[in-house]
Design a protein around this motif. Structure first.
Motif, PDB file in Angstrom:
ATOM      1  N   THR A  20      47.489  37.624  42.776  1.00 40.01           N
ATOM      2  CA  THR A  20      46.725  36.484  42.271  1.00 40.01           C
ATOM      3  C   THR A  20      45.229  36.802  42.196  1.00 40.01           C
ATOM      4  O   THR A  20      44.541  36.337  41.287  1.00 40.01           O
ATOM      5  CB  THR A  20      46.943  35.243  43.160  1.00 40.01           C
ATOM      6  OG1 THR A  20      46.599  35.556  44.515  1.00 40.01           O
ATOM      7  CG2 THR A  20      48.380  34.783  43.079  1.00 40.01           C
ATOM      8  N   VAL A  21      44.723  37.598  43.146  1.00 41.74           N
ATOM      9  CA  VAL A  21      43.311  37.969  43.123  1.00 41.74           C
ATOM     10  C   VAL A  21      43.010  38.809  41.883  1.00 41.74           C
ATOM     11  O   VAL A  21      42.031  38.558  41.165  1.00 41.74           O
ATOM     12  CB  VAL A  21      42.908  38.741  44.395  1.00 41.74           C
ATOM     13  CG1 VAL A  21      41.511  39.340  44.241  1.00 41.74           C
ATOM     14  CG2 VAL A  21      42.935  37.821  45.600  1.00 41.74           C
ATOM     15  N   LEU A  22      43.858  39.821  41.619  1.00 41.33           N
ATOM     16  CA  LEU A  22      43.635  40.668  40.452  1.00 41.33           C
ATOM     17  C   LEU A  22      43.767  39.863  39.168  1.00 41.33           C
ATOM     18  O   LEU A  22      42.981  40.031  38.225  1.00 41.33           O
ATOM     19  CB  LEU A  22      44.623  41.835  40.445  1.00 41.33           C
ATOM     20  CG  LEU A  22      44.433  42.838  39.297  1.00 41.33           C
ATOM     21  CD1 LEU A  22      43.024  43.402  39.289  1.00 41.33           C
ATOM     22  CD2 LEU A  22      45.448  43.970  39.377  1.00 41.33           C
ATOM     23  N   LEU A  23      44.746  38.970  39.121  1.00 43.62           N
ATOM     24  CA  LEU A  23      44.894  38.109  37.954  1.00 43.62           C
ATOM     25  C   LEU A  23      43.641  37.249  37.766  1.00 43.62           C
ATOM     26  O   LEU A  23      43.144  37.085  36.646  1.00 43.62           O
ATOM     27  CB  LEU A  23      46.124  37.213  38.106  1.00 43.62           C
ATOM     28  CG  LEU A  23      46.388  36.224  36.958  1.00 43.62           C
ATOM     29  CD1 LEU A  23      46.583  36.968  35.644  1.00 43.62           C
ATOM     30  CD2 LEU A  23      47.599  35.350  37.279  1.00 43.62           C
ATOM     31  N   GLY A  24      43.124  36.733  38.880  1.00 48.14           N
ATOM     32  CA  GLY A  24      41.901  35.947  38.817  1.00 48.14           C
ATOM     33  C   GLY A  24      40.724  36.763  38.318  1.00 48.14           C
ATOM     34  O   GLY A  24      39.933  36.298  37.485  1.00 48.14           O
ATOM     35  N   VAL A  25      40.605  37.993  38.808  1.00 50.56           N
ATOM     36  CA  VAL A  25      39.520  38.884  38.365  1.00 50.56           C
ATOM     37  C   VAL A  25      39.602  39.119  36.863  1.00 50.56           C
ATOM     38  O   VAL A  25      38.601  39.028  36.140  1.00 50.56           O
ATOM     39  CB  VAL A  25      39.591  40.225  39.126  1.00 50.56           C
ATOM     40  CG1 VAL A  25      38.687  41.260  38.454  1.00 50.56           C
ATOM     41  CG2 VAL A  25      39.184  40.051  40.572  1.00 50.56           C
ATOM     42  N   LEU A  26      40.805  39.393  36.369  1.00 54.18           N
ATOM     43  CA  LEU A  26      40.970  39.684  34.944  1.00 54.18           C
ATOM     44  C   LEU A  26      40.724  38.443  34.088  1.00 54.18           C
ATOM     45  O   LEU A  26      40.156  38.544  32.992  1.00 54.18           O
ATOM     46  CB  LEU A  26      42.379  40.237  34.686  1.00 54.18           C
ATOM     47  CG  LEU A  26      42.702  41.560  35.402  1.00 54.18           C
ATOM     48  CD1 LEU A  26      44.090  42.050  35.000  1.00 54.18           C
ATOM     49  CD2 LEU A  26      41.655  42.617  35.085  1.00 54.18           C
ATOM     50  N   LEU A  27      41.129  37.285  34.584  1.00 55.16           N
ATOM     51  CA  LEU A  27      40.870  36.048  33.837  1.00 55.16           C
ATOM     52  C   LEU A  27      39.374  35.736  33.811  1.00 55.16           C
ATOM     53  O   LEU A  27      38.840  35.287  32.788  1.00 55.16           O
ATOM     54  CB  LEU A  27      41.647  34.882  34.448  1.00 55.16           C
ATOM     55  CG  LEU A  27      43.168  34.916  34.261  1.00 55.16           C
ATOM     56  CD1 LEU A  27      43.814  33.721  34.953  1.00 55.16           C
ATOM     57  CD2 LEU A  27      43.544  34.932  32.776  1.00 55.16           C
ATOM     58  N   VAL A  28      38.689  35.995  34.927  1.00 55.79           N
ATOM     59  CA  VAL A  28      37.238  35.794  34.964  1.00 55.79           C
ATOM     60  C   VAL A  28      36.549  36.741  33.984  1.00 55.79           C
ATOM     61  O   VAL A  28      35.620  36.354  33.266  1.00 55.79           O
ATOM     62  CB  VAL A  28      36.697  36.014  36.398  1.00 55.79           C
ATOM     63  CG1 VAL A  28      35.170  36.116  36.392  1.00 55.79           C
ATOM     64  CG2 VAL A  28      37.132  34.875  37.302  1.00 55.79           C
TER      65      VAL A  28
END
Length: 394
Positions: A100-108
């Motif tokens: 979820t953190v990596l997904l959040g980073v990529l979405l940001v």
């Protein structure tokens, strides 16, 4: 010949990129303009000579001015820490699990690319994520995976808006595409890109520990508000609510008093590079053989040819060059956006990430290029195939 020379000098970096661009522009003035040196101008009838005023006018092109404003404001926001602060706020809802953190980073990264451009976002997030990369195990895969995810998210995330990347801004202005139609054209490839990025996070991310930097950044309220106002002004200009020349006067004038360093730190070499491509594309359009060949290829498949062109000369030059030979801006717009993934040179954001990673991880170039190519070409094939299928249906 001038283009080949310029491309080789850029790749080999024998001299600074801005110097190469200036030399190329001067060479075009001397050899192809109506004020060029007589003994340097070809006697063959390959096309009409260019009016020297048209060449010089490229320096004041509205798109170049918008690029300049965007670069200045991106640097100013980075300087006061506004971008990092926003990134931290946006990442809070994603918790601390690796997927979820990596997904959040990529979405940001994708969201930032919509407003700051893909290149500026890639450079900014590389700095922000440096502590994260340092916490990953030394087995290469985790670090390489995060590093190569940055340009993919930046390139594909920025496709939705006119100011998400330079080629979008250029085509949006060149063809005077209505804002609503622009976003409608890009909505489908953007949605598919988000789905692919999400699937990659779910399938390939391992449960390795990730820790984001928690150092506090104190923002200067007055300066932050000022930059937000200037940024809002830039967005209004891009949407054609007010003339671009107002921003050209207001933004530099304000920054001269508020933050002169922001003006000094602009990548003028990149601006000169864009000017060169504007001039080069205009000259190529005057050559009958080139015009007929490119028009024929683009008529067969604007989408496919623009994607292929990006793999060889990058997406921004492809957009500027191919726009001279087709009116099918919808397929051209899609092509130069999804064409930003693929080879390392297909996008400046990819090159920036590659150089930063190899600089801090010497000896890992081959592994990075192999993994980068595998994921990027997978994205490219899926996106191109899907959009070709949709195009043939319509």
């Amino acid at each position: 010949a001038i283009f080949v020379f310029t491309a080789m000098m850029w790749i080999l970096e024998v001299i600074p990129t801005w110097t190469t661009s200036v030399v190329a522009i001067v060479a075009i003035l001397l050899t192809t303009s109506n004020k060029g040196l007589g003994f340097l101008i070809t006697k063959e009838n390959i096309g009409a000579l260019t009016n020297y005023k048209d060449i010089m006018a490229a320096f004041a092109d509205p798109v170049i001015m918008l690029f300049l404003g965007g670069f200045v404001l991106a640097f100013a926001a980075t300087k006061v820490g506004l971008d990092v602060q926003l990134a931290k706020i946006m990442l809070k809802p994603f918790g601390n699990k690796p997927k979820t953190v990596l997904l959040g980073v990529l979405l940001v990264i994708g969201i930032f690319s919509m407003f700051m451009s893909n290149t500026a976002t890639a450079a900014m997030m590389l700095t922000f994520l440096a502590p994260v990369l340092a916490t990953l195990p030394q087995d290469e895969k985790g670090k390489v995976g995060l590093a190569l995810a940055i340009p993919i998210a930046a390139n594909l995330g920025g496709m939705l808006t006119p100011f998400g990347n330079p080629q979008n801004l250029y085509l949006y202005s060149f063809f005077e595409i209505p804002t609503g139609e622009f976003m409608k054209i890009m909505a489908l490839p953007f949605a598919l890109s988000v789905i692919l990025i999400t699937l990659c996070c779910i399938i390939f991310v391992k449960p390795e520990p990730l820790s984001l930097a928690n150092e506090k950044i104190s923002l200067e309220p007055k300066r932050t508000i000022l930059y937000l106002i200037l940024f809002a002004l830039s967005i209004i200009i891009v949407f054609r609510v007010i003339p671009y020349w107002i921003g050209l006067i207001v933004v530099p004038a304000v920054l001269i008093f508020a933050d002169r360093k922001a003006l000094k730190m602009v990548d003028y070499g990149l601006l000169f590079t864009f000017v060169f491509f504007f001039i080069f594309a205009g000259n190529m359009a005057r050559i009958d053989v080139v015009r007929n060949l490119f028009s024929m290829l683009l008529e067969k498949s604007t989408l496919l040819f623009s994607v292929a062109s990006c793999q060889v000369i990058s997406n921004v030059p492809s957009a500027i060059l191919l726009s001279q030979f087709t009116d099918n801006y919808a397929d051209l717009l899609v092509g130069v956006n999804i064409g930003g993934v693929g080879t390392l040179i297909s996008s400046l954001a990819s090159l920036i990430t590659f150089r930063e990673y190899t600089k801090h991880n010497p000896g890992k170039t081959a592994f990075y290029v192999g993994l980068f190519s595998a994921f990027n070409f997978a994205f490219l094939i899926i996106l191109t195939g899907f959009m070709m299928f949709i195009t043939n249906l319509s």
